[in-house]
Design a protein around this motif. Structure first.
Motif, mmCIF file in Angstrom:
data_model
loop_
_atom_site.group_PDB
_atom_site.id
_atom_site.type_symbol
_atom_site.label_atom_id
_atom_site.label_comp_id
_atom_site.label_asym_id
_atom_site.label_seq_id
_atom_site.Cartn_x
_atom_site.Cartn_y
_atom_site.Cartn_z
ATOM 1 N N GLY A 253 12.010 9.171 10.886
ATOM 2 C CA GLY A 253 11.436 10.351 11.493
ATOM 3 C C GLY A 253 10.288 10.958 10.723
ATOM 4 N N ASP A 254 10.092 10.567 9.460
ATOM 5 C CA ASP A 254 8.961 11.076 8.692
ATOM 6 C C ASP A 254 7.646 10.573 9.291
ATOM 7 N N THR A 255 6.563 11.319 9.022
ATOM 8 C CA THR A 255 5.230 10.911 9.457
ATOM 9 C C THR A 255 4.385 10.568 8.242
ATOM 10 N N LEU A 256 3.595 9.511 8.377
ATOM 11 C CA LEU A 256 2.784 9.012 7.272
ATOM 12 C C LEU A 256 1.356 8.790 7.720
ATOM 13 N N LEU A 257 0.434 8.918 6.766
ATOM 14 C CA LEU A 257 -0.953 8.518 6.963
ATOM 15 C C LEU A 257 -1.295 7.448 5.947
ATOM 16 N N LEU A 258 -1.825 6.330 6.430
ATOM 17 C CA LEU A 258 -2.255 5.228 5.582
ATOM 18 C C LEU A 258 -3.755 5.052 5.750
ATOM 19 N N LEU A 259 -4.452 4.856 4.640
ATOM 20 C CA LEU A 259 -5.897 4.704 4.673
ATOM 21 C C LEU A 259 -6.277 3.232 4.550
ATOM 22 N N GLY A 260 -6.983 2.732 5.542
ATOM 23 C CA GLY A 260 -7.465 1.364 5.501
ATOM 24 C C GLY A 260 -6.403 0.348 5.877
#
Length: 335
Positions: free
Chosen positions: A160-167
């Motif tokens: 349920g967590d939200t993540l941002l990944l770059l590239g």
């Protein structure tokens, strides 16, 4: 024994095979490994191009995997025929970080794995995930373990967590696979719509092209309904950190694992303070964390994404391919 070497001061055109003495039989608590695979990392590229100076004649490549050929006295963890994979910090066995430089990192402070055989302490390796070939196994040493530590060890993500990944390089794609296996929702950025489509096929929930959206931090925050993401895997450094802080939630976590936009720059300290976010730098992980990662890979069935494989004698070409930035996931080296 053949080994790829890098004369000082570095440069892809200076990479060349050289004859090195065979390491012989393993001694007390050592194993002899026939190496068959590696993978490229940004750190390896810095060494190869001479941007990060190393010793004259250094054997490059931090990642290495192969088959145990012989075990020395006192070794019970490994047997002849086992597939093993190297550790980025061979002296960091467990616990909190104990090293802050690369003086004992293969391919940098000591010789790396672009060679046919090594004899090293058994504790410089772990078992490879069952069913992985040598190139697949080698991808966990640096990129895979970095993603695992960032998400599981440090951020302790949950379903349920939200993540941002770059590239869409090696660490980010490993992080995408780990996060989806754990039930997290993932946003990922790239300058390539084609790469974003591939990330969607791997399970990415939200994609954005940062070249066409300069305020991508706000866009990601809007995706979460204004709350912000729980965690950011920050590979860019000073050029992207402000947007990552914009994207993260109050009390969130940012793993600073890369410096693709530079090694120093402004940090928007007021914004970071206002978010009460934790900004944590990290470099790969310990041997114990790698063992835990291997168990997780065997339990989930995740396989690494390998964009392309090159033979060892085309290592310079492989590094050039990495510099071009067209790869998705990892670049493998095999022999």
């Amino acid at each position: 024994m053949k080994a790829m070497t890098l004369p000082a001061p570095g440069g892809l055109d200076r990479l060349a095979f050289a004859e090195r003495a065979d390491p012989g039989a393993p001694g007390l608590q050592q194993i002899r490994v026939a190496l068959h695979g590696s993978s490229l990392n940004y750190h390896d590229l810095g060494i190869a191009t001479g941007r990060m100076p190393s010793a004259d004649g250094r054997i490059p490549l931090a990642d290495g995997a192969g088959i145990v050929e012989a075990v020395g006295e006192g070794v019970s963890e490994f047997a002849v025929g086992d597939m093993v994979v190297s550790c980025f910090f061979p002296d960091w066995q467990d616990g909190t970080p104990t090293v802050g430089d690369f003086s004992r990192t293969p391919g940098d402070g000591i010789d790396g794995f672009a060679q046919e055989h090594v004899v090293l302490p058994a504790t410089a390796f772990t078992h490879a995930p069952k069913g992985y070939d040598a190139v697949e196994a080698a991808t966990i040493t640096t990129a895979g373990l970095t993603a695992w530590r960032a998400l599981v060890v440090d951020a302790q993500i949950k379903a349920g967590d939200t993540l941002l990944l770059l590239g869409t390089g090696g660490v980010s794609i490993w992080a995408l696979q780990i996060a989806k296996a754990m039930g997290a929702r993932v946003a990922i950025s790239s300058s390539s719509d084609e790469k974003l489509a591939r990330a969607e096929a791997l399970g990415a929930d939200f994609t954005l092209n940062y070249r066409s959206d300069e305020k991508w931090g706000r866009t990601v925050r809007d995706w979460t309904g204004g709350r912000g993401v729980d965690h950011v895997v920050e590979v860019g450094g000073p050029g992207t950190l402000a947007q990552s802080i914009e994207a993260v939630r109050v009390g969130g976590h940012i793993s600073l694992i890369g410096v693709l936009t530079g090694v120093s720059g402004e940090v928007p300290t007021a914004a970071l303070m206002g978010k009460q976010a934790r900004l944590q730098g990290l470099i790969v992980g310990s041997r114990r964390e790698q063992q835990e990662f291997v168990r997780a890979l065997e339990a989930t069935g995740i396989r690494p994404v390998i964009d392309r494989r090159f033979p060892l004698d085309r290592l310079a070409e492989a590094f050039q391919y990495e510099m071009d930035g067209s790869h998705f996931g990892k670049i493998g080296i095999e022999w």
